[in-house]
Design an enzyme around this catalytic site. Structure first.
Site, PDB file in Angstrom:
ATOM      1  N   LYS A 126       7.404  12.913  -0.564  1.00 33.16           N
ATOM      2  CA  LYS A 126       8.544  12.802  -1.478  1.00 33.16           C
ATOM      3  C   LYS A 126       8.104  12.848  -2.939  1.00 33.16           C
ATOM      4  CE  LYS A 126      10.093   8.868   0.050  1.00 33.16           C
ATOM      5  NZ  LYS A 126       9.107   8.526   1.086  1.00 33.16           N
ATOM      6  N   ARG A 185      -4.335   8.639   1.839  1.00 40.74           N
ATOM      7  CA  ARG A 185      -3.875   8.216   0.518  1.00 40.74           C
ATOM      8  C   ARG A 185      -4.461   6.850   0.157  1.00 40.74           C
ATOM      9  NH1 ARG A 185       2.489   7.523  -0.507  1.00 40.74           N
ATOM     10  NH2 ARG A 185       2.155   5.562   0.594  1.00 40.74           N
ATOM     11  N   ARG A 211      -4.706   1.905  -2.607  1.00 42.82           N
ATOM     12  CA  ARG A 211      -3.444   1.174  -2.704  1.00 42.82           C
ATOM     13  C   ARG A 211      -3.415   0.007  -1.718  1.00 42.82           C
ATOM     14  NH1 ARG A 211       1.367   5.507  -3.350  1.00 42.82           N
ATOM     15  NH2 ARG A 211       2.454   3.823  -2.296  1.00 42.82           N
ATOM     16  N   ARG A 214      17.489   2.714   0.184  1.00 38.99           N
ATOM     17  CA  ARG A 214      16.729   2.484   1.415  1.00 38.99           C
ATOM     18  C   ARG A 214      17.566   1.853   2.521  1.00 38.99           C
ATOM     19  NH1 ARG A 214      10.851   2.518   0.910  1.00 38.99           N
ATOM     20  NH2 ARG A 214      10.276   2.735  -1.248  1.00 38.99           N
ATOM     21  N   ARG A 233       6.153  -0.428   7.478  1.00 43.96           N
ATOM     22  CA  ARG A 233       6.999   0.360   6.588  1.00 43.96           C
ATOM     23  C   ARG A 233       7.675   1.498   7.350  1.00 43.96           C
ATOM     24  NH1 ARG A 233       3.086   1.924   2.066  1.00 43.96           N
ATOM     25  NH2 ARG A 233       4.840   2.810   0.962  1.00 43.96           N
TER      26      ARG A 233
END
Length: 192
Positions: free
Chosen positions: A13, A127, A133, A88, A144
């Site tokens: 996204k 990622r 992260r 969301r 998630r």
């Protein structure tokens, strides 16, 4: 042009929102980036958000809605925007509908990027390694994705029923995906 870009975490996204923002000369607004900025800078908002994201939980709607409303009212959004990571859940859809009505700016389209769970898990693992992260641990990623399936995926039906949904396969060459989105958006927005 006012767009939502939706899909599970790791589907691309952010990448596509940035490309579309450049193409249409409008800002890409990522709620995740706003929260990460505040977390990094240890603001009051950031510390509140961190207490949720570190556990794989979403930041509460009230806090998120306020941030989005403030951002959509800024000067650089006059010609449009792309929202990435919002709404969301059904409550946020209602809040966004109200914001857009108050601002007099209807939504033009909703782009839904799709990919299999295996691909998403692999992308987010990569990622996490590249970006370090804290919100991309295997446990948090799994939570998630489950939250997305339970709370966010059903929103696609709302936008499909409104005639706003454009579905695109999020797997493949980045430019090919972007070109497909642009072609579908241009055809849809011109037709309306």
């Amino acid at each position: 042009m006012r767009l939502l870009i939706m899909g599970p975490q790791g589907v691309g996204k952010g990448t596509q929102a940035a490309l579309l923002a450049t193409h249409y000369d409008i800002p890409a607004i990522s709620t995740g980036d706003i929260f990460r900025y505040n977390i990094k800078n240890k603001t009051e908002l950031g510390l509140k958000a961190l207490s949720y994201t570190d556990k794989g939980e979403l930041v509460p709607d009230e806090l998120t809605n306020t941030i989005v409303k403030d951002r959509l009212a800024m000067d650089d959004t006059k010609n449009g925007w792309i929202l990435d990571g919002y709404p969301r859940n059904a409550s946020q859809v209602e809040a966004l509908d109200q914001m857009l009505e108050e601002l007099g700016t209807p939504l033009d389209a909703v782009v839904a990027l799709e990919a299999s769970r295996d691909i998403l898990l692999e992308r987010m693992k990569k990622r996490a390694e590249e970006q370090g992260r804290s919100d991309d641990t295997p446990e948090v990623i799994a939570k998630r994705l489950e939250t997305y399936e339970k709370e966010t995926a059903p929103l696609l039906d709302i936008y499909r029923d409104r005639g706003l949904l454009i579905s695109v396969n999020g797997v493949g060459e980045i430019d090919a995906i972007s070109n497909e989105i642009i072609a579908k958006l241009d055809a849809t927005v011109k037709a309306s």
